[in-house]
Write an enzyme that holds these catalytic residues in place. Structure first.
Site, PDB file in Angstrom:
ATOM      1  N   LYS A   1       6.404  10.983  -1.943  1.00 13.40           N
ATOM      2  CA  LYS A   1       5.664  12.119  -1.392  1.00 13.40           C
ATOM      3  C   LYS A   1       6.680  13.083  -0.774  1.00 13.40           C
ATOM      4  O   LYS A   1       6.554  13.529   0.363  1.00 13.40           O
ATOM      5  CB  LYS A   1       4.645  11.635  -0.351  1.00 13.40           C
ATOM      6  CG  LYS A   1       3.619  12.689   0.061  1.00 13.40           C
ATOM      7  CD  LYS A   1       2.700  13.108  -1.071  1.00 13.40           C
ATOM      8  CE  LYS A   1       1.637  14.091  -0.560  1.00 13.40           C
ATOM      9  NZ  LYS A   1       0.818  14.640  -1.680  1.00 13.40           N
TER      10      LYS A   1
ATOM     11  N   ASP B   1      -2.412  -2.886  -5.204  1.00 11.78           N
ATOM     12  CA  ASP B   1      -3.799  -3.346  -5.072  1.00 11.78           C
ATOM     13  C   ASP B   1      -4.716  -2.587  -6.034  1.00 11.78           C
ATOM     14  O   ASP B   1      -5.615  -3.176  -6.645  1.00 11.78           O
ATOM     15  CB  ASP B   1      -4.292  -3.151  -3.631  1.00 11.78           C
ATOM     16  CG  ASP B   1      -3.835  -4.273  -2.710  1.00 11.78           C
ATOM     17  OD1 ASP B   1      -3.045  -5.120  -3.150  1.00 11.78           O
ATOM     18  OD2 ASP B   1      -4.265  -4.292  -1.542  1.00 11.78           O
TER      19      ASP B   1
ATOM     20  N   ASP C   1       2.273  -1.071  -1.627  1.00  8.72           N
ATOM     21  CA  ASP C   1       1.182  -1.941  -1.196  1.00  8.72           C
ATOM     22  C   ASP C   1      -0.151  -1.410  -1.717  1.00  8.72           C
ATOM     23  O   ASP C   1      -0.967  -2.148  -2.290  1.00  8.72           O
ATOM     24  CB  ASP C   1       1.178  -2.002   0.337  1.00  8.72           C
ATOM     25  CG  ASP C   1       0.338  -3.155   0.871  1.00  8.72           C
ATOM     26  OD1 ASP C   1      -0.185  -3.956   0.066  1.00  8.72           O
ATOM     27  OD2 ASP C   1       0.209  -3.261   2.104  1.00  8.72           O
TER      28      ASP C   1
ATOM     29  N   ASP D   1      -0.048  10.573  -4.928  1.00  6.71           N
ATOM     30  CA  ASP D   1      -1.446  10.898  -5.199  1.00  6.71           C
ATOM     31  C   ASP D   1      -1.674  11.075  -6.696  1.00  6.71           C
ATOM     32  O   ASP D   1      -2.701  10.639  -7.236  1.00  6.71           O
ATOM     33  CB  ASP D   1      -1.904  12.137  -4.422  1.00  6.71           C
ATOM     34  CG  ASP D   1      -0.851  13.223  -4.337  1.00  6.71           C
ATOM     35  OD1 ASP D   1       0.299  12.991  -4.748  1.00  6.71           O
ATOM     36  OD2 ASP D   1      -1.177  14.312  -3.840  1.00  6.71           O
TER      37      ASP D   1
END
Length: 356
Positions: A191, A252, A248, A224
């Protein structure tokens, strides 16, 4: 006479909730794979979590940490750390403590679809998230002393994000090594348009690593955008190279797109130590009911075995899981089957024993 070859020393830490059930199932599977190992498995167990808190006043005693340093590998069950008391009262997160104590800087999290098993992605994919494990925004492990977040005045909370050249370089090296064994592509997730200094440092290191690996395709993607592309076209990715929090979250997401967190293995690795750990939580609502799906921890154990040089056994365990997941008759109830934890482990053992 030559000295007798030492056994493969594995420390099992059952944890909380469904942890004791799925670690027991994993131990049964590893024992079934013993003929495929170059060393006899020597399995031992120690208490962590609420059981350790009641017995020793801490959720992870120093004796357990010391033993984890001594063995060849650790199998870590899920823990209910959000329900623990404050750290001052012994409520440490065993996972975070072990990552720091053993310098487990790389969290390797594969995610892939399985033949015969429907997945939310609606398309096949096979990727790996290489997540930096000791830095970033994770306040329980990113500082040498003290925590990485604080409240200077009431009503104001601050969190520190730590990104270092050393930490970034280690996880980048791991990611490029993974890509060399797979399809040869690394995507660095960042980012930097907002966190120009910290993610700028991370990307500089990633680019330097890419220059030393001209045979590996390298690109970069905002976090994103990466989340959106994972949903739309997860098969475009091979190895995602991530800082701690981004890795993380995206791992997931990738696991859920493949069919669920219960299907995804995870290995925490450093230069000299490694810990296998399921991606999911402790699920106390189904504990002690023989309903838990142990696939995630079993696949994590297979990753650990391969990491320790026991490729034949690790591959046989993963192949057994793939076969079992291909048919409803050999799946656990959460995946549309009828098997409980123990019966599913027995199926895997039978499949492993058939390995040529």
């Amino acid at each position: 006479m030559a000295a007798e070859l030492m056994g493969l020393r594995l420390l099992f830490l059952p944890g909380d909730g469904i942890g004791p059930e799925i670690t027991a199932a994993t131990a049964v599977v590893i024992r079934a794979a013993a003929p495929l190992l170059s060393r006899k498995p020597e399995i031992e167990q120690a208490q962590i979590g609420f059981a350790a808190l009641a017995a020793f006043g801490t959720t992870i005693p120093e004796t357990v940490i010391d033993r984890a340093r001594d063995v060849d590998g650790v199998i870590l069950g899920p823990v209910s750390h959000n329900a623990y008391p404050p750290v001052a009262e012994g409520g440490h997160n065993p996972s975070g403590v072990l990552r720091v104590a053993l310098d487990l800087y790389a969290n390797i999290r594969p995610a892939r679809t399985h033949a015969g098993l429907s997945a939310p992605s609606r398309r096949d994919f096979d990727l790996v998230v290489a997540r930096e494990n000791l830095e970033g925004f994770y306040a329980d492990r990113n500082m040498h002393t003290g925590g990485g977040e604080f409240m200077p005045v009431p009503g104001v909370a601050l969190a520190m994000r730590k990104i270092t050249d050393h930490g970034s370089r280690r996880i980048a090296k791991s990611a490029f090594a993974l890509a060399a064994e797979r399809r040869g592509k690394v995507t660095a997730i960042h980012k930097a348009n907002v966190m120009r200094m910290s993610d700028g440092l991370f990307l500089r290191v990633c680019r330097e690593m890419a220059e030393t690996h001209p045979d590996i395709e390298y690109d970069e993607m905002l976090v994103d955008a990466a989340a959106a592309h994972l949903v739309r076209e997860p098969d475009r990715f091979d190895v995602l190279l991530c800082t701690n929090m981004f890795g993380d979250i995206l791992s997931d997401l990738a696991a859920e797109l493949s069919g669920g967190l219960g299907l995804a293995g995870s290995l925490n690795a450093g230069e000299t130590h490694a810990v296998a750990q399921a991606q999911h939580g402790s699920a106390p609502d189904i504990a002690e009911q023989d309903r838990a799906n142990p696939t995630s921890l079993i696949l994590s154990a297979a990753m650990l075995l391969r990491h320790l040089g026991e490729t034949r056994a690790g591959d046989a365990i993963e192949a057994a899981v793939t076969t079992a997941l291909s048919s409803p008759e050999t799946r656990t109830a959460d995946l549309g089957g009828r098997l409980g934890t123990e019966a599913y482990a027995d199926i895997l053992c039978n499949l492993i024993r058939e390995t040529p």
